[in-house]
Design an enzyme around this catalytic site. Structure first.
Site, PDB file in Angstrom:
ATOM      1  CD  GLN A  37      -1.165   0.011   3.772  1.00 37.15           C
ATOM      2  OE1 GLN A  37      -2.382  -0.044   3.638  1.00 37.15           O
ATOM      3  NE2 GLN A  37      -0.599   0.069   4.973  1.00 37.15           N
ATOM      4  CG  HIS A  64      -2.993  -4.583   2.877  1.00 35.20           C
ATOM      5  ND1 HIS A  64      -4.057  -3.916   2.357  1.00 35.20           N
ATOM      6  CD2 HIS A  64      -3.518  -5.343   3.877  1.00 35.20           C
ATOM      7  CE1 HIS A  64      -5.179  -4.234   3.016  1.00 35.20           C
ATOM      8  NE2 HIS A  64      -4.879  -5.103   3.938  1.00 35.20           N
ATOM      9  CG  PHE A 114      -2.088  -4.020   9.681  1.00 39.00           C
ATOM     10  CD1 PHE A 114      -3.121  -4.519   8.898  1.00 39.00           C
ATOM     11  CD2 PHE A 114      -1.029  -3.379   9.035  1.00 39.00           C
ATOM     12  CE1 PHE A 114      -3.103  -4.388   7.504  1.00 39.00           C
ATOM     13  CE2 PHE A 114      -0.997  -3.237   7.659  1.00 39.00           C
ATOM     14  CZ  PHE A 114      -2.019  -3.744   6.889  1.00 39.00           C
ATOM     15  CG  HIS A 117      -7.143  -8.175   9.887  1.00 32.63           C
ATOM     16  ND1 HIS A 117      -8.500  -8.358  10.026  1.00 32.63           N
ATOM     17  CD2 HIS A 117      -6.917  -8.020   8.557  1.00 32.63           C
ATOM     18  CE1 HIS A 117      -9.075  -8.312   8.830  1.00 32.63           C
ATOM     19  NE2 HIS A 117      -8.141  -8.108   7.930  1.00 32.63           N
ATOM     20  CD  GLU A 118      -3.558  -8.305   6.267  1.00 32.94           C
ATOM     21  OE1 GLU A 118      -3.380  -9.046   5.290  1.00 32.94           O
ATOM     22  OE2 GLU A 118      -4.529  -7.519   6.365  1.00 32.94           O
ATOM     23  CE  LYS A 121     -10.241 -11.008   4.792  1.00 31.77           C
ATOM     24  NZ  LYS A 121     -10.763  -9.647   4.553  1.00 31.77           N
ATOM     25  CG  HIS A 122      -5.306 -12.765   4.089  1.00 25.30           C
ATOM     26  ND1 HIS A 122      -6.176 -12.980   3.050  1.00 25.30           N
ATOM     27  CD2 HIS A 122      -5.559 -11.496   4.523  1.00 25.30           C
ATOM     28  CE1 HIS A 122      -6.920 -11.891   2.852  1.00 25.30           C
ATOM     29  NE2 HIS A 122      -6.570 -10.974   3.737  1.00 25.30           N
TER      30      HIS A 122
HETATM   31  P1  5GP Z   1     -11.291  -4.537  -0.438  1.00 28.04           P
HETATM   32  O1  5GP Z   1     -12.737  -4.893  -0.491  1.00 28.04           O
HETATM   33  O2  5GP Z   1     -10.968  -3.336   0.359  1.00 28.04           O
HETATM   34  O3  5GP Z   1     -10.582  -4.635  -1.768  1.00 28.04           O
HETATM   35  O4  5GP Z   1     -10.623  -5.733   0.380  1.00 28.04           O
HETATM   36  C1  5GP Z   1     -10.922  -5.976   1.706  1.00 28.04           C
HETATM   37  C2  5GP Z   1     -10.123  -7.136   2.162  1.00 28.04           C
HETATM   38  O5  5GP Z   1     -10.573  -8.351   1.540  1.00 28.04           O
HETATM   39  C3  5GP Z   1      -8.632  -7.090   1.801  1.00 28.04           C
HETATM   40  O6  5GP Z   1      -7.890  -6.335   2.673  1.00 28.04           O
HETATM   41  C4  5GP Z   1      -8.275  -8.549   1.855  1.00 28.04           C
HETATM   42  O7  5GP Z   1      -8.114  -8.955   3.190  1.00 28.04           O
HETATM   43  C5  5GP Z   1      -9.465  -9.181   1.257  1.00 28.04           C
HETATM   44  N1  5GP Z   1      -9.355  -9.281  -0.206  1.00 28.04           N
HETATM   45  C6  5GP Z   1      -9.833  -8.414  -1.143  1.00 28.04           C
HETATM   46  N2  5GP Z   1      -9.597  -8.855  -2.383  1.00 28.04           N
HETATM   47  C7  5GP Z   1      -8.925 -10.024  -2.236  1.00 28.04           C
HETATM   48  C8  5GP Z   1      -8.415 -10.966  -3.166  1.00 28.04           C
HETATM   49  O8  5GP Z   1      -8.518 -10.835  -4.390  1.00 28.04           O
HETATM   50  N3  5GP Z   1      -7.792 -12.044  -2.630  1.00 28.04           N
HETATM   51  C9  5GP Z   1      -7.667 -12.242  -1.320  1.00 28.04           C
HETATM   52  N4  5GP Z   1      -7.017 -13.338  -0.903  1.00 28.04           N
HETATM   53  N5  5GP Z   1      -8.150 -11.385  -0.411  1.00 28.04           N
HETATM   54  C10 5GP Z   1      -8.774 -10.289  -0.869  1.00 28.04           C
HETATM   55  P1  5GP Z   2      -8.189  -6.434   5.037  1.00 24.78           P
HETATM   56  O1  5GP Z   2      -8.619  -5.291   4.229  1.00 24.78           O
HETATM   57  O2  5GP Z   2      -6.794  -6.942   4.916  1.00 24.78           O
HETATM   58  O3  5GP Z   2      -9.207  -7.485   5.355  1.00 24.78           O
HETATM   59  O4  5GP Z   2      -8.225  -5.716   6.426  1.00 24.78           O
HETATM   60  C1  5GP Z   2      -7.428  -4.718   6.780  1.00 24.78           C
HETATM   61  C2  5GP Z   2      -7.770  -4.563   8.233  1.00 24.78           C
HETATM   62  O5  5GP Z   2      -6.600  -4.177   8.883  1.00 24.78           O
HETATM   63  C3  5GP Z   2      -8.826  -3.516   8.475  1.00 24.78           C
HETATM   64  O6  5GP Z   2      -9.587  -3.906   9.578  1.00 24.78           O
HETATM   65  C4  5GP Z   2      -8.010  -2.302   8.791  1.00 24.78           C
HETATM   66  O7  5GP Z   2      -8.643  -1.445   9.702  1.00 24.78           O
HETATM   67  C5  5GP Z   2      -6.791  -2.924   9.453  1.00 24.78           C
HETATM   68  N1  5GP Z   2      -5.583  -2.154   9.201  1.00 24.78           N
HETATM   69  C6  5GP Z   2      -4.751  -1.758  10.168  1.00 24.78           C
HETATM   70  N2  5GP Z   2      -3.751  -1.044   9.651  1.00 24.78           N
HETATM   71  C7  5GP Z   2      -3.967  -1.000   8.310  1.00 24.78           C
HETATM   72  C8  5GP Z   2      -3.254  -0.396   7.255  1.00 24.78           C
HETATM   73  O8  5GP Z   2      -2.218   0.246   7.400  1.00 24.78           O
HETATM   74  N3  5GP Z   2      -3.770  -0.559   6.002  1.00 24.78           N
HETATM   75  C9  5GP Z   2      -4.901  -1.270   5.784  1.00 24.78           C
HETATM   76  N4  5GP Z   2      -5.340  -1.375   4.525  1.00 24.78           N
HETATM   77  N5  5GP Z   2      -5.602  -1.846   6.766  1.00 24.78           N
HETATM   78  C10 5GP Z   2      -5.140  -1.707   8.023  1.00 24.78           C
END
Ligand code: 5GP
Ligand code: 5GP
Length: 229
Positions: A37, A64, A114, A117-118, A121-122
């Site tokens: 990011q 990220h 953060f 969470h990563e 979730k992943h």
């Molecule tokens: P956003 O809807 O903001 O693009 O994504 C929200 C969150 O959904 C991301 O931070 C990530 O955790 C997950 N995510 C979004 N798109 C993808 C994808 O294409 N692949 C995977 N593995 N996770 C995703």
């Molecule tokens: P994702 O989009 O990967 O599912 O979730 C990102 C989560 O991590 C959200 O709940 C967001 O609030 C938290 N987060 C904490 N720090 C960061 C950051 O620096 N960037 C992003 N994209 N998400 C962050």
């Protein structure tokens, strides 16, 4: 004779069990997205941001996440609640995490939320390939292998709030890495489309970069801002 057939049936049961165990632990994904990011674009939105308690991050891309994904575009998530994030697993990586994987969410914090969470979730969806320490160490090492900001700046694309064509941004990264990135945009508080995240792909054993088998959905304007940070 009877004893032999009992043995045979036990063997069959055991090998079936073994197959099921291996099968259930095997990976349910085909590749990883490695997502970085641009902090300026996280912070200049309507939502704003908070710097981590360790201070303002460098003006550079930050990690990220490393996200297991399937070739059909879907992805697994939250795969193993029995293996939650444990900060003690990555104490040796802490300072590198703070500089390369800084959090920008509010309220200001140390980043553990953060990273947790990563992982939850992943990371839990690729634990058959990378344990917790390996997941974070591998992701940090991927960041070191391709310097995105350097690739862009060498092509005259600087984080100065100017607009650049999406194609020039992609070409700069292809030129430096040989890989086609996926660019994700968001909007600043005035609604301008800007460079937010860059996706690269990594093979399913996390041993190196590959061309992306599939790209996510999303839209950028053909010319986008690259804000300062
Ligand atoms: P956003 O809807 O903001 O693009 O994504 C929200 C969150 O959904 C991301 O931070 C990530 O955790 C997950 N995510 C979004 N798109 C993808 C994808 O294409 N692949 C995977 N593995 N996770 C995703
Ligand atoms: P994702 O989009 O990967 O599912 O979730 C990102 C989560 O991590 C959200 O709940 C967001 O609030 C938290 N987060 C904490 N720090 C960061 C950051 O620096 N960037 C992003 N994209 N998400 C962050």
């Amino acid at each position: 004779m009877k004893i032999q057939s009992n043995h045979a049936s036990l063997l069959i049961k055991l090998s079936t069990l073994n197959f099921l165990l291996v099968f259930s632990a095997s990976q349910d994904f085909d590749f990883f997205y490695f997502v970085q990011q641009w902090p300026g674009s996280y912070c200049d939105t309507k939502q704003s941001c908070c710097y981590p308690i360790t201070g303002k991050p460098a003006s550079n891309f930050g990690i990220h996440g490393l996200w297991p994904n399937r070739n059909n575009g879907s992805y697994p998530s939250d795969c193993d609640s029995s293996n939650p994030f444990d900060a003690s697993n990555i104490s040796d990586l802490r300072s590198e995490m703070q500089s390369e994987w800084p959090t920008l969410s509010c309220p200001s914090n140390d980043g553990l939320t953060f990273w947790s969470h990563e992982w939850d979730k992943h990371g839990t969806c690729s634990e058959s390939v990378l344990d917790q320490h390996e997941y974070f160490a591998t992701t940090l090492s991927l960041k070191n292998q391709i310097n995105l900001l350097h690739a862009l700046e060498s092509a005259g694309i600087q984080p100065n709030g100017e607009k650049y064509s999406l194609s020039s941004i992609k070409s700069a990264i292809i030129g430096a890495s040989g890989l086609t990135p996926w660019i994700q945009c968001n909007n600043d508080s005035f609604g301008n489309s800007q460079l937010y995240q860059i996706y690269l792909c990594v093979d399913s054993s996390a041993s190196g970069f590959i061309e992306c088998p599939v790209f996510p959905y999303g839209h950028c304007d053909s010319s986008i801002e690259f804000p300062s940070f």
